[in-house]
Enzyme design. Structure first.
Site, PDB file in Angstrom:
ATOM      1  N   GLY A 236       0.795  -1.219   0.000  1.00  0.00           N
ATOM      2  CA  GLY A 236       0.000   0.000   0.000  1.00  0.00           C
ATOM      3  C   GLY A 236       0.826   1.267   0.000  1.00  0.00           C
ATOM      4  O   GLY A 236       0.294   2.353  -0.234  1.00  0.00           O
ATOM      5  N   VAL A 237       2.129   1.149   0.273  1.00  0.00           N
ATOM      6  CA  VAL A 237       3.039   2.298   0.211  1.00  0.00           C
ATOM      7  C   VAL A 237       3.646   2.306  -1.187  1.00  0.00           C
ATOM      8  O   VAL A 237       4.347   1.375  -1.574  1.00  0.00           O
ATOM      9  CB  VAL A 237       4.139   2.206   1.283  1.00  0.00           C
ATOM     10  CG1 VAL A 237       5.066   3.414   1.200  1.00  0.00           C
ATOM     11  CG2 VAL A 237       3.515   2.094   2.671  1.00  0.00           C
TER      12      VAL A 237
ATOM     13  N   GLY B 100       6.687   2.617  -6.833  1.00  0.00           N
ATOM     14  CA  GLY B 100       6.960   2.276  -8.224  1.00  0.00           C
ATOM     15  C   GLY B 100       7.061   3.445  -9.168  1.00  0.00           C
ATOM     16  O   GLY B 100       7.991   3.525  -9.977  1.00  0.00           O
TER      17      GLY B 100
ATOM     18  N   SER C   5       6.170  -6.947 -19.864  1.00  0.00           N
ATOM     19  CA  SER C   5       5.470  -7.308 -18.623  1.00  0.00           C
ATOM     20  C   SER C   5       4.608  -8.551 -18.763  1.00  0.00           C
ATOM     21  O   SER C   5       4.040  -8.813 -19.831  1.00  0.00           O
ATOM     22  CB  SER C   5       4.564  -6.143 -18.191  1.00  0.00           C
ATOM     23  OG  SER C   5       5.311  -4.976 -17.965  1.00  0.00           O
TER      24      SER C   5
ATOM     25  N   HIS D 287       1.334  -0.002 -14.001  1.00  0.00           N
ATOM     26  CA  HIS D 287       1.975   0.804 -15.053  1.00  0.00           C
ATOM     27  C   HIS D 287       1.036   1.867 -15.619  1.00  0.00           C
ATOM     28  O   HIS D 287       1.451   3.013 -15.864  1.00  0.00           O
ATOM     29  CB  HIS D 287       2.498  -0.101 -16.166  1.00  0.00           C
ATOM     30  CG  HIS D 287       3.694  -0.899 -15.760  1.00  0.00           C
ATOM     31  ND1 HIS D 287       4.909  -0.311 -15.461  1.00  0.00           N
ATOM     32  CD2 HIS D 287       3.878  -2.240 -15.607  1.00  0.00           C
ATOM     33  CE1 HIS D 287       5.779  -1.251 -15.129  1.00  0.00           C
ATOM     34  NE2 HIS D 287       5.176  -2.427 -15.215  1.00  0.00           N
TER      35      HIS D 287
END
Length: 486
Positions: A308-309, A312, A337, A424
């Site tokens: 949750g932090v 990215g 990906s 992304h």
């Protein structure tokens, strides 16, 4: 009675157990029973009791002793240093405790260190009455103070000793799986997440390159935490750290030997369509002087307790800036990906997708899979041999169309259903291209019939792409749009 005990006595009566139903356990001071009682007692009820129930790990007396230790950590006249030392002693107890005993500690932290409900309600009423007036700023400040729970100070004291932050991150990682079964732990978990969002803000993190010359203990962490493409050997790892590769991680000064998240990058001449050559240990390194494209082919979070932090988006931005400074010829930044949720989605929705086909395409598909009319089970069985399908196979074409629809049209709360797509696209990328047999490994076939996808980071359109996604529109290339239309 000290101030903390007075506060507890005044407020714990408002607490109610949120425990679920379970089989009744044996009461008494003996060993804990394996089954849960019909309704678990709150820590307030247990603190007032004499005997423990069979499923309770700590006796009321032991629970009172543990609460006293926690109260000593945040005692008003105790210094930060002494409070940290006392918190370290509790952490040492936690390390040797059983899972059930640890849970009792978490319940104390969650239920016994709560905001003053009366003060909070009063501050909320004053704030609502003062909104839009000259008294509004002061009322907001008072409300913020009222919302600040004693639990915050307690957790800050745990973070004060040298290994305290590591302790709290590991505690949350162990606690998270318990939330579904015990809602009483939610306040503790939410407070930890809020504190971590501040303590692990990107402003306090350092981007470091990991190379073959990095300490062995740090390189081993890459093997341990790699979550996308398993590192099979030291030769595999060396290939990923070769001259035409880069690996970067975010580090926190209190966890200097633990990458919080890391990304693996290949420097190539064009957007990659397959993971196989990138993971080929025998392949010669590319000439990085000619590289025009950076491919992000693996991004791994390493700390379950920091779920949750978000790191990215900041990591990718920092890496792009670092790469362009070192390699001015780089013009294209894209991913290669996985599509981890595609197969599971198709298994649930294959019949519905078949219903969308017209008679002509349904007949073509039936002939391809050997059953007319084809049912979902026939299609999914044939898709298990996806790598053997020829280029013009109707099933191969449909699998690509369905994958495009899954990535672009399957949204939950306005966000892509697929977790990698959500990451992304939320960072401002767009769905650029699908790659047949991009990952022919067993894992790739299990996740997505071997399909992989490129997400393109167009640095001039990142904000535009985010705006589109906020409006419920997934940004895509023309090729992907054509696939979605079928």
């Amino acid at each position: 009675m000290n101030a903390t005990q007075t506060w507890i006595s005044r407020n714990v009566g408002r607490l109610r157990s949120a425990g679920g139903k379970a089989a009744a356990g044996k009461e008494g001071e003996g060993a804990a029973a394996t089954s849960k009682p019909a309704q678990e007692r709150s820590t307030h009820e247990r603190l007032q009791a004499t005997l423990r129930r069979g499923s309770e790990a700590l006796s009321p007396r032991a629970l009172r002793q543990l609460l006293a230790q926690l109260q000593d950590v945040v005692a008003p006249r105790v210094s930060e240093i002494e409070g940290g030392r006392r918190a370290q002693a509790v952490a040492a107890w936690h390390a040797g405790a059983s899972p059930e005993e640890r849970r009792d500690l978490w319940l104390l932290m969650s239920e016994q260190f709560v905001p003053d409900a009366a003060r909070m309600k009063s501050a909320q009423q004053r704030y609502e009455a003062a909104m839009g007036t000259a008294d509004g700023p002061q009322a907001e400040a008072q409300l913020r103070r009222a919302l600040n729970s004693p639990r915050t100070r307690l957790l800050q004291r745990f973070a004060a000793f040298p290994e305290g932050l590591r302790f709290l991150v590991d505690l949350r990682a162990e606690l998270l799986p318990q939330l579904k079964g015990d809602k009483r732990l939610l306040p503790l978990e939410a407070e930890l997440e809020q504190l971590f969002s501040t303590w692990f803000d990107v402003a306090f993190l350092e981007l470091k390159r990991l190379s073959w010359d990095s300490p062995a203990s740090l390189i081993e962490k890459l093997i341990k935490y790699e979550a996308v493409h398993d590192i099979r050997s030291w030769d595999d790892l060396k290939n990923r750290l070769d001259s035409d590769r880069r690996c970067y991680g975010f580090f926190h000064p209190r966890l200097p030997n633990e990458p919080l998240i890391f990304v693996e990058v290949a420097l190539v001449g064009e957007i990659s369509s397959s993971i196989t050559p990138l993971l080929d240990e025998s392949a010669a390194p590319s000439d990085i002087r000619r590289a025009t494209t950076a491919i992000f082919y693996s991004i791994s979070n390493t700390q379950a307790g920091l779920r949750g932090v978000s790191f990215g988006d900041s990591l990718i931005k920092h890496v792009v800036d670092t790469l362009t400074a070192e390699f001015p010829r780089l013009r294209t930044f894209a991913t290669l990906s996985p599509i981890p949720g595609f197969r599971a989605w198709l298994q649930k929705n294959c019949a519905a997708q078949l219903d969308l086909l017209d008679a002509k395409h349904l007949a073509e598909l039936g002939r391809a899979v050997g059953f007319e009319p084809p049912q979902a089970a026939h299609v999914l069985a044939a898709a298990d041999k996806a790598l053997d399908l020829p280029a013009k196979s109707p099933l191969r074409q449909l699998l690509q169309q369905w994958a495009a629809r899954y990535l672009v049209r399957e949204l939950q709360d306005g966000k892509p259903m697929d977790p990698v797509a959500r990451f992304h696209l939320g960072n401002g990328a767009r769905v650029e291209r699908l790659n047949w047999a991009g990952d022919p490994s067993a894992k790739g076939l299990k996740q997505s019939f071997g399909l992989m996808v490129n997400y393109l980071y167009d640095l001039k359109r990142i904000d535009k792409h985010r705006d589109l996604l906020a409006q419920g529109h997934v940004p895509v290339s023309g090729d992907i749009e054509s696939l979605c239309r079928g």
